[in-house]
Design a protein around this motif. Sequence first.
Motif, PDB file in Angstrom:
ATOM      1  N   PHE A   1       0.811  -1.218   0.000  1.00  0.00           N
ATOM      2  CA  PHE A   1       0.000   0.000   0.000  1.00  0.00           C
ATOM      3  C   PHE A   1       0.846   1.272   0.000  1.00  0.00           C
ATOM      4  CE2 PHE A   1      -3.318  -2.967   1.403  1.00  0.00           C
ATOM      5  CZ  PHE A   1      -4.284  -2.646   0.457  1.00  0.00           C
ATOM      6  N   THR A   2       1.945   1.276   0.732  1.00  0.00           N
ATOM      7  CA  THR A   2       2.743   2.502   0.773  1.00  0.00           C
ATOM      8  C   THR A   2       3.537   2.713  -0.513  1.00  0.00           C
ATOM      9  OG1 THR A   2       4.538   1.370   1.958  1.00  0.00           O
ATOM     10  CG2 THR A   2       2.891   2.533   3.284  1.00  0.00           C
ATOM     11  N   LEU A   3       3.988   1.634  -1.135  1.00  0.00           N
ATOM     12  CA  LEU A   3       4.696   1.785  -2.412  1.00  0.00           C
ATOM     13  C   LEU A   3       3.771   2.320  -3.502  1.00  0.00           C
ATOM     14  CD1 LEU A   3       6.883  -1.437  -2.465  1.00  0.00           C
ATOM     15  CD2 LEU A   3       7.750   0.909  -2.536  1.00  0.00           C
ATOM     16  N   SER A   4       2.493   1.993  -3.412  1.00  0.00           N
ATOM     17  CA  SER A   4       1.559   2.425  -4.445  1.00  0.00           C
ATOM     18  C   SER A   4       0.919   3.776  -4.138  1.00  0.00           C
ATOM     19  CB  SER A   4       0.471   1.371  -4.648  1.00  0.00           C
ATOM     20  OG  SER A   4      -0.274   1.206  -3.459  1.00  0.00           O
TER      21      SER A   4
ATOM     22  N   LYS B   1       8.502   7.529   3.042  1.00  0.00           N
ATOM     23  CA  LYS B   1       9.206   7.181   4.283  1.00  0.00           C
ATOM     24  C   LYS B   1       8.651   5.902   4.889  1.00  0.00           C
ATOM     25  CE  LYS B   1      10.678  11.822   5.450  1.00  0.00           C
ATOM     26  NZ  LYS B   1      10.529  12.969   6.338  1.00  0.00           N
ATOM     27  N   LEU B   2       7.352   5.743   4.845  1.00  0.00           N
ATOM     28  CA  LEU B   2       6.742   4.522   5.371  1.00  0.00           C
ATOM     29  C   LEU B   2       7.123   3.316   4.513  1.00  0.00           C
ATOM     30  CD1 LEU B   2       5.053   3.707   7.761  1.00  0.00           C
ATOM     31  CD2 LEU B   2       3.003   4.164   6.426  1.00  0.00           C
ATOM     32  N   SER B   3       7.220   3.520   3.199  1.00  0.00           N
ATOM     33  CA  SER B   3       7.700   2.457   2.308  1.00  0.00           C
ATOM     34  C   SER B   3       9.129   2.080   2.646  1.00  0.00           C
ATOM     35  CB  SER B   3       7.659   2.904   0.842  1.00  0.00           C
ATOM     36  OG  SER B   3       6.372   3.157   0.406  1.00  0.00           O
ATOM     37  N   LEU B   4       9.945   3.085   2.867  1.00  0.00           N
ATOM     38  CA  LEU B   4      11.338   2.845   3.234  1.00  0.00           C
ATOM     39  C   LEU B   4      11.420   2.034   4.523  1.00  0.00           C
ATOM     40  CD1 LEU B   4      14.356   3.358   2.701  1.00  0.00           C
ATOM     41  CD2 LEU B   4      14.120   5.470   4.033  1.00  0.00           C
ATOM     42  N   PHE B   5      10.599   2.377   5.502  1.00  0.00           N
ATOM     43  CA  PHE B   5      10.575   1.623   6.755  1.00  0.00           C
ATOM     44  C   PHE B   5      10.147   0.176   6.512  1.00  0.00           C
ATOM     45  CE2 PHE B   5       7.970  -0.121  10.165  1.00  0.00           C
ATOM     46  CZ  PHE B   5       8.923  -0.231  11.169  1.00  0.00           C
ATOM     47  N   ALA B   6       9.056  -0.023   5.781  1.00  0.00           N
ATOM     48  CA  ALA B   6       8.522  -1.372   5.557  1.00  0.00           C
ATOM     49  C   ALA B   6       9.517  -2.249   4.807  1.00  0.00           C
ATOM     50  CB  ALA B   6       7.201  -1.297   4.797  1.00  0.00           C
ATOM     51  N   VAL B   7      10.105  -1.729   3.751  1.00  0.00           N
ATOM     52  CA  VAL B   7      11.040  -2.505   2.931  1.00  0.00           C
ATOM     53  C   VAL B   7      12.330  -2.768   3.700  1.00  0.00           C
ATOM     54  CG1 VAL B   7      12.332  -2.536   0.763  1.00  0.00           C
ATOM     55  CG2 VAL B   7       9.981  -1.710   0.782  1.00  0.00           C
ATOM     56  N   SER B   8      12.798  -1.783   4.466  1.00  0.00           N
ATOM     57  CA  SER B   8      13.999  -1.982   5.291  1.00  0.00           C
ATOM     58  C   SER B   8      13.748  -3.012   6.383  1.00  0.00           C
ATOM     59  CB  SER B   8      14.440  -0.660   5.921  1.00  0.00           C
ATOM     60  OG  SER B   8      14.779   0.268   4.936  1.00  0.00           O
ATOM     61  N   PHE B   9      12.576  -2.939   7.022  1.00  0.00           N
ATOM     62  CA  PHE B   9      12.212  -3.913   8.048  1.00  0.00           C
ATOM     63  C   PHE B   9      12.145  -5.312   7.453  1.00  0.00           C
ATOM     64  CE2 PHE B   9       9.316  -6.364  10.664  1.00  0.00           C
ATOM     65  CZ  PHE B   9       9.778  -6.088  11.950  1.00  0.00           C
TER      66      PHE B   9
END
Length: 156
Positions: A81-84, A92-100
């Motif tokens: 959802f955040t990437l889209s 920033k939320l995408s970065l957090f999710a993908v990094s996590f």
Amino acid sequence: MSEKPRNSRIIQAAQARSGDKAPRPGRTTGLGRIIIAVYGVLALSATVRALYQIFFRDFSEAPLAYLLSLLAGLVYILATFTLSSAKPGAWKLSLFAVSFELLGVLVVGLLSFVLPDHFGHDSVWSYFGKGYGYIPLLLPLIGLWWLFRNRNERHV
């Protein structure tokens, strides 16, 4: 008719002043759509797998593995959802999710080799995503590359 060329010259001049050669497509075009689709498929498969394991198998057999699969599924949902999204803060939320996700697959992947008895069954991230064709290991690397490649003021 004369208005359109004048506007395009103004836009080109503004882009030249700002240092942009041409406007870049957003994160959700081209390869971005494929990345988002893969995240969506993983979100669905990991979440359904985890829920099935938790509710229809003996949870006490492998609670750590089942809960890790659920965590992976939730991270994939967030990433999808955040990437889209082009909303403020989505990058920033995408970065957090993908990094996590990358941290999770690396830690769980390593622990599944070092302490296999603690897992009972495989999770999505076990053995660096072996059960999913190592896509859980490769996808966050591609996702991070895509995020940083497409970072601009519209998405931050």
